[in-house]
Design a protein around this motif. Structure first.
Motif, PDB file in Angstrom:
ATOM      1  N   ALA A  59      -0.271 -15.428   8.158  1.00 44.66           N
ATOM      2  CA  ALA A  59      -0.048 -16.742   7.610  1.00 44.66           C
ATOM      3  C   ALA A  59      -0.885 -17.034   6.393  1.00 44.66           C
ATOM      4  CB  ALA A  59      -0.304 -17.931   8.443  1.00 44.66           C
ATOM      5  N   THR A  60      -2.356 -16.465   6.573  1.00 45.74           N
ATOM      6  CA  THR A  60      -3.354 -16.435   5.806  1.00 45.74           C
ATOM      7  C   THR A  60      -3.629 -15.080   5.001  1.00 45.74           C
ATOM      8  OG1 THR A  60      -5.030 -15.738   7.273  1.00 45.74           O
ATOM      9  CG2 THR A  60      -4.574 -18.209   6.931  1.00 45.74           C
ATOM     10  N   GLY A  61      -2.872 -13.937   5.162  1.00 49.43           N
ATOM     11  CA  GLY A  61      -3.112 -12.754   4.526  1.00 49.43           C
ATOM     12  C   GLY A  61      -4.454 -12.188   4.983  1.00 49.43           C
ATOM     13  N   GLY A  95       4.254   7.570   1.208  1.00 50.73           N
ATOM     14  CA  GLY A  95       4.475   6.266   0.532  1.00 50.73           C
ATOM     15  C   GLY A  95       4.082   5.118   1.182  1.00 50.73           C
ATOM     16  N   THR A  96       3.722   5.064   2.369  1.00 47.56           N
ATOM     17  CA  THR A  96       3.191   3.970   3.024  1.00 47.56           C
ATOM     18  C   THR A  96       1.714   3.629   2.879  1.00 47.56           C
ATOM     19  OG1 THR A  96       2.792   5.373   5.164  1.00 47.56           O
ATOM     20  CG2 THR A  96       5.131   4.351   4.640  1.00 47.56           C
ATOM     21  N   ARG A  97       1.221   2.445   3.141  1.00 43.97           N
ATOM     22  CA  ARG A  97      -0.264   2.225   3.098  1.00 43.97           C
ATOM     23  C   ARG A  97      -0.915   3.422   4.087  1.00 43.97           C
ATOM     24  NH1 ARG A  97      -0.268  -2.859   3.995  1.00 43.97           N
ATOM     25  NH2 ARG A  97      -0.985  -3.472   1.823  1.00 43.97           N
ATOM     26  N   TYR A  98      -0.516   3.382   5.461  1.00 44.75           N
ATOM     27  CA  TYR A  98      -1.130   4.530   6.163  1.00 44.75           C
ATOM     28  C   TYR A  98      -1.101   5.983   5.502  1.00 44.75           C
ATOM     29  CZ  TYR A  98      -2.186   7.837   9.737  1.00 44.75           C
ATOM     30  OH  TYR A  98      -2.762   8.828  10.621  1.00 44.75           O
ATOM     31  N   SER A 111      10.617  -7.856  12.096  1.00 41.54           N
ATOM     32  CA  SER A 111      11.173  -8.470  10.764  1.00 41.54           C
ATOM     33  C   SER A 111      10.169  -7.953   9.888  1.00 41.54           C
ATOM     34  CB  SER A 111      11.341  -9.742  10.806  1.00 41.54           C
ATOM     35  OG  SER A 111      11.778 -10.296   9.447  1.00 41.54           O
ATOM     36  N   GLY A 112      10.544  -7.267   9.086  1.00 43.46           N
ATOM     37  CA  GLY A 112       9.530  -6.832   7.612  1.00 43.46           C
ATOM     38  C   GLY A 112       8.768  -5.802   7.934  1.00 43.46           C
ATOM     39  N   LEU A 113       8.622  -5.218   9.090  1.00 45.63           N
ATOM     40  CA  LEU A 113       7.828  -3.962   9.473  1.00 45.63           C
ATOM     41  C   LEU A 113       8.722  -2.739   9.140  1.00 45.63           C
ATOM     42  CD1 LEU A 113       6.242  -4.644  13.059  1.00 45.63           C
ATOM     43  CD2 LEU A 113       5.059  -4.603  10.945  1.00 45.63           C
ATOM     44  N   THR A 114       7.730  -1.770   8.876  1.00 46.52           N
ATOM     45  CA  THR A 114       8.256  -0.552   8.736  1.00 46.52           C
ATOM     46  C   THR A 114       7.249   0.509   9.417  1.00 46.52           C
ATOM     47  OG1 THR A 114       8.928   1.187   6.641  1.00 46.52           O
ATOM     48  CG2 THR A 114       6.682   0.018   6.556  1.00 46.52           C
ATOM     49  N   ALA A 115       8.048   1.727   9.652  1.00 46.70           N
ATOM     50  CA  ALA A 115       7.241   2.594  10.592  1.00 46.70           C
ATOM     51  C   ALA A 115       6.442   3.381   9.442  1.00 46.70           C
ATOM     52  CB  ALA A 115       8.282   3.473  11.210  1.00 46.70           C
ATOM     53  N   SER A 116       5.179   3.700   9.577  1.00 47.80           N
ATOM     54  CA  SER A 116       4.537   4.477   8.810  1.00 47.80           C
ATOM     55  C   SER A 116       4.015   5.866   9.274  1.00 47.80           C
ATOM     56  CB  SER A 116       3.545   3.536   8.055  1.00 47.80           C
ATOM     57  OG  SER A 116       2.720   3.044   9.138  1.00 47.80           O
ATOM     58  N   ALA A 117       3.989   6.035  10.501  1.00 46.46           N
ATOM     59  CA  ALA A 117       3.683   7.286  11.335  1.00 46.46           C
ATOM     60  C   ALA A 117       4.636   7.671  12.280  1.00 46.46           C
ATOM     61  CB  ALA A 117       2.174   7.439  11.418  1.00 46.46           C
ATOM     62  N   VAL A 167       2.782   1.150  12.240  1.00 45.36           N
ATOM     63  CA  VAL A 167       3.673   0.311  11.571  1.00 45.36           C
ATOM     64  C   VAL A 167       3.046  -0.440  10.352  1.00 45.36           C
ATOM     65  CG1 VAL A 167       5.355   0.054  13.460  1.00 45.36           C
ATOM     66  CG2 VAL A 167       3.344  -1.464  13.435  1.00 45.36           C
ATOM     67  N   GLU A 168       3.523  -1.057   9.630  1.00 46.61           N
ATOM     68  CA  GLU A 168       2.717  -1.709   8.551  1.00 46.61           C
ATOM     69  C   GLU A 168       3.775  -2.801   8.091  1.00 46.61           C
ATOM     70  OE1 GLU A 168       2.575   0.867   4.752  1.00 46.61           O
ATOM     71  OE2 GLU A 168       1.570   1.790   6.406  1.00 46.61           O
ATOM     72  N   LEU A 169       3.273  -3.887   7.293  1.00 53.11           N
ATOM     73  CA  LEU A 169       3.976  -4.716   6.648  1.00 53.11           C
ATOM     74  C   LEU A 169       3.811  -4.565   4.818  1.00 53.11           C
ATOM     75  CD1 LEU A 169       3.437  -8.314   8.281  1.00 53.11           C
ATOM     76  CD2 LEU A 169       5.533  -7.168   7.961  1.00 53.11           C
ATOM     77  N   PRO A 170       4.876  -4.064   4.410  1.00 52.27           N
ATOM     78  CA  PRO A 170       4.815  -3.810   2.785  1.00 52.27           C
ATOM     79  C   PRO A 170       4.778  -5.112   2.139  1.00 52.27           C
ATOM     80  CG  PRO A 170       6.660  -2.427   3.814  1.00 52.27           C
ATOM     81  CD  PRO A 170       6.037  -3.430   4.991  1.00 52.27           C
ATOM     82  N   GLY A 171       3.902  -5.119   1.172  1.00 45.44           N
ATOM     83  CA  GLY A 171       3.504  -6.253   0.618  1.00 45.44           C
ATOM     84  C   GLY A 171       2.568  -7.304   0.897  1.00 45.44           C
TER      85      GLY A 171
END
Length: 227
Positions: A104-106, A151-154, A177-183, A193-197
């Motif tokens: 919620a706070t980033g 292309g992911t943060r990881y 919701s919103g998560l993407t697999a990054s490895a 996993v990470e949250l793009p954006g």
């Protein structure tokens, strides 16, 4: 520039030290040592009332949700598999509240093993309750290769395939919701996993605190220093 304050969640268990044998809030020292080596100040966050989570996160520059017991399957609407370990209800409640507050706070957030699974559950995802081949036996870490998703943060932190220390028998199933697999592991298991954006929200299924590679935690500390 002051070092960022990084909160680390803890176990709540019985422990022995010196002449004492009693309930304790504890964490393997490899976790705070890892944060310190990456340039942060480590602060332990034992389970507390979930209503205080937002206040706790407001005082932090970053958060690490540590490994530990299996997440209660009721948290993601599943029947308990006989191989799922006992629930850690206080940790589940507290750490889910911390994750919600951080998102919620980033506030930069890193989930380790159970912490990655909780991040997924917090966002509506589900877990595989048992898989083989990701531990070396009871109390023994295994090692396997993890390959980043370009292309992911990881991948920006660790662009090559690496061998990591691993100890888990559960894993991400349906992504939250919103998560993407990054490895991924070689068997297809989602390993990060990470949250793009998001400012910085990453989960890793392995145990970076048992490794000499600081890049993931250095990424967290760098993000926490930018706040």
């Amino acid at each position: 520039m002051p070092k960022p304050l990084i909160g680390l969640t803890t176990y709540l268990d019985r422990a022995r030290w010196g002449v004492w044998d009693m309930p304790a809030a504890l964490l393997p020292e490899t976790y705070p040592r890892l944060v310190q080596a990456a340039g942060g100040i480590a602060a332990m966050l034992p389970p507390d009332a979930p209503a205080t989570a937002a206040e706790a996160v407001a005082r932090l520059d970053g958060l690490v949700v540590a490994g530990g017991a299996d997440v209660d399957p009721a948290r993601y609407g599943a029947e308990r598999d006989p191989r799922t370990g006992p629930a850690a209800a206080e940790r589940d409640s507290w750490e889910l509240a911390l994750i919600d507050a951080a998102l919620a706070t980033g506030t930069p957030l890193l989930g380790v093993c159970r912490g990655m699974q909780l991040l997924n559950v917090a966002l509506g995802g589900t877990l595989v309750q048992h898989l083989d081949g990701h531990t070396g036996g009871v109390g023994v870490f295994a090692a396997h290769t993890v390959k980043p998703v370009p292309g992911t943060r990881y991948a920006s932190l660790v662009p090559e395939a690496v061998t990591v220390p691993t100890y888990h028998h559960q894993a991400v199933d349906r992504l939250g919701s919103g998560l993407t697999a990054s490895a991924h592991a070689e068997d297809g298991t989602v390993e990060a996993v990470e949250l793009p954006g998001m400012r910085w929200a990453l989960g890793v299924q392995w145990h970076p605190e048992m490794d000499a590679d600081l890049r993931v935690v250095e990424g967290l500390v760098a993000a926490a220093s930018d706040g």
